[in-house]
Design a protein around this motif. Structure first.
Motif, short mmCIF file in Angstrom:
data_model
loop_
_atom_site.label_atom_id
_atom_site.label_comp_id
_atom_site.label_asym_id
_atom_site.label_seq_id
_atom_site.Cartn_x
_atom_site.Cartn_y
_atom_site.Cartn_z
N VAL A 107 -5.18 4.92 -9.23
CA VAL A 107 -5.29 4.18 -7.92
C VAL A 107 -6.69 4.53 -7.63
CG1 VAL A 107 -4.57 4.65 -5.43
CG2 VAL A 107 -2.96 4.44 -7.21
N LEU B 64 0.85 -1.15 -0.01
CA LEU B 64 -0.05 0.03 0.00
C LEU B 64 0.92 1.26 0.05
CD1 LEU B 64 -2.72 -0.80 2.67
CD2 LEU B 64 -2.86 -0.97 0.18
N ARG C 180 -10.63 3.09 -1.82
CA ARG C 180 -10.37 1.50 -1.61
C ARG C 180 -9.30 1.45 -0.74
NH1 ARG C 180 -7.50 -2.40 -3.86
NH2 ARG C 180 -7.11 -1.09 -5.56
N ILE C 181 -8.44 2.55 -1.18
CA ILE C 181 -6.85 2.19 -0.39
C ILE C 181 -6.80 2.74 1.08
CG2 ILE C 181 -4.56 3.00 -0.70
CD1 ILE C 181 -4.99 1.00 -2.57
N ARG C 182 -7.78 3.83 1.15
CA ARG C 182 -8.07 4.36 2.32
C ARG C 182 -8.47 3.39 3.29
NH1 ARG C 182 -8.80 9.73 0.06
NH2 ARG C 182 -10.94 9.34 -0.24
N SER D 83 -4.25 10.92 -8.03
CA SER D 83 -3.93 9.38 -7.80
C SER D 83 -5.09 8.46 -8.52
CB SER D 83 -4.10 9.20 -6.16
OG SER D 83 -5.48 9.50 -5.97
N PRO E 149 0.58 3.22 -3.64
CA PRO E 149 -0.65 3.97 -3.78
C PRO E 149 -0.93 4.95 -2.53
CG PRO E 149 -0.92 1.66 -3.62
CD PRO E 149 0.53 1.79 -3.45
N LEU E 150 -0.66 4.82 -1.52
CA LEU E 150 -0.69 5.61 -0.19
C LEU E 150 -0.02 7.13 -0.50
CD1 LEU E 150 -0.84 3.72 2.77
CD2 LEU E 150 -2.58 5.03 2.06
#
Length: 363
Positions: free
Chosen positions: A260, A241, A264-266, A255, A244-245
């Motif tokens: 990205v 991650l 979803r990443i959060r 992003s 992407p973060l």
């Protein structure tokens, strides 16, 4: 694929002279190649050396410490008598729990600060630590002897996160709502904890207060196994991650344009952060400020932006081992819970950080 690990200069990542930090490629066998900054690699190696030194001091200092000359044999399984008791019952499990718990808090804080884009953010802010304390207090008051306090802490942390999730209306997708809901949940959980400490008998209140402040005393190898299992499962999930973060910190539009999915990443990062913190508080209580401080120290020693996940993990472990070493060896504050030391150091660091941010905005 072989098991060989090597570090080589990366031609593709090597900047022109004076253009930026030099990079190297960390290779594991023939299939895995990870570009790393040499400054970050050096900082990680220095941190590991300091961590080993602090661990050695933890096992050898004091009246009950293992003699330095006997330590290699004891670690190899040859400990007998007092050395066996110190290593296997007294300080060995406590040290192992301190390393893994500090690492879990550090990684959890790095994930959360990246999601919220806030250097003052940590899982403590959204009420996880307060919820764990309230859960431990509730079990001690309502179910004494039925459930262990650590189980109550875990249930309290889960309940607090469920309350935050439902309160935001958007789950874990909105950092702003997450923090506001967390502050409210934290306040209510703290009120419950204070009531229980006031209501229970004095001897029970004393032990409960130690746990609520965060303590590593009387930890066992079962505690060590629990937190190491959480860390070893979550760390490989968190490392992918990082990129992407880092892109997400530049803004959702950018992003998204780079492929990205920020929401979803959060969500994934917050969930991992919660699992790491919940595992840590279950075995050691809500030790404050490690998750806040470790990511900021990691960024300063590496002089790099973005979420320094691995470095935050190492710094978190080092900070907690040093705090516990002080808790064991400083005679003026004998046997104080380690969480009191981290609160003192973390509070001073937070004050410095606030003053620094205020001066920067005034300039």
């Amino acid at each position: 694929m072989t098991g060989r690990v090597s570090v080589q200069p990366s031609a593709a990542a090597r900047p022109p002279r004076g253009a930026g930090p030099r990079r190297a490629t960390l290779r594991v066998g023939s299939r895995i190649a990870v570009p790393v900054r040499r400054s970050s690699l050096l900082a990680a190696l220095v941190t590991v050396v300091l961590l080993l030194l602090a661990a050695t001091l933890t096992l050898t200092l004091g009246r009950l410490g293992i003699r330095l000359a006997d330590l290699p044999d004891a670690l190899a399984g040859g400990a007998t008598g007092k050395n066996a008791f110190v290593l296997n019952r007294l300080r060995g499990p406590r040290l192992s729990v301190a390393v893994a718990t500090g690492a879990a808090f550090g990684l959890s804080g790095a994930l959360f600060q990246s999601v919220t884009r806030n250097p003052l953010g940590s899982p403590d802010v959204i009420g996880l630590g307060a919820g764990a304390g309230a859960g431990a207090a509730a079990v001690a008051l309502l179910l004494p002897g039925v459930l262990p306090v650590s189980a109550g802490a875990l249930l309290g942390a889960v309940a607090a996160m469920a309350a935050v999730y439902l309160s935001t209306g958007t789950g874990f997708r909105s950092p702003g709502r997450l923090v506001v809901a967390g502050i409210g949940v934290s306040a209510m959980a703290t009120a419950l904890t204070q009531y229980v400490v006031y209501a229970v008998e004095r001897d029970k209140a004393s032990s409960l207060t130690a746990y609520v402040n965060g303590s590593l005393a009387a930890r066992s190898w079962d505690d060590s196994t629990t937190i190491w299992a959480v860390l070893l499962v979550c760390l490989p999930c968190a490392v992918p991650l990082a990129r992407p973060l880092a892109l997400g910190e530049m803004g959702d539009d950018l992003s998204t344009g780079l492929g990205v999915d920020p929401a979803r990443i959060r969500t994934a990062a917050v969930l991992l952060s919660i699992v790491l913190s919940a595992g840590a508080v279950a075995v050691a209580g809500p030790i404050a400020f490690i998750s806040l401080t470790a990511p900021q120290v990691a960024k300063r020693v590496t002089r790099s932006g973005g979420p320094q996940l691995v470095m935050s993990t190492l710094i978190g472990a080092l900070l907690l081992v040093l705090a516990d070493l002080a808790a064991q060896q400083l005679p003026l504050f004998d046997n104080l819970p380690v969480g009191i030391y981290t609160m003192a150091v973390g509070g001073a660091y937070l004050g410095w950080l606030l003053v620094r941010e205020w001066r920067r905005h005034r300039a």
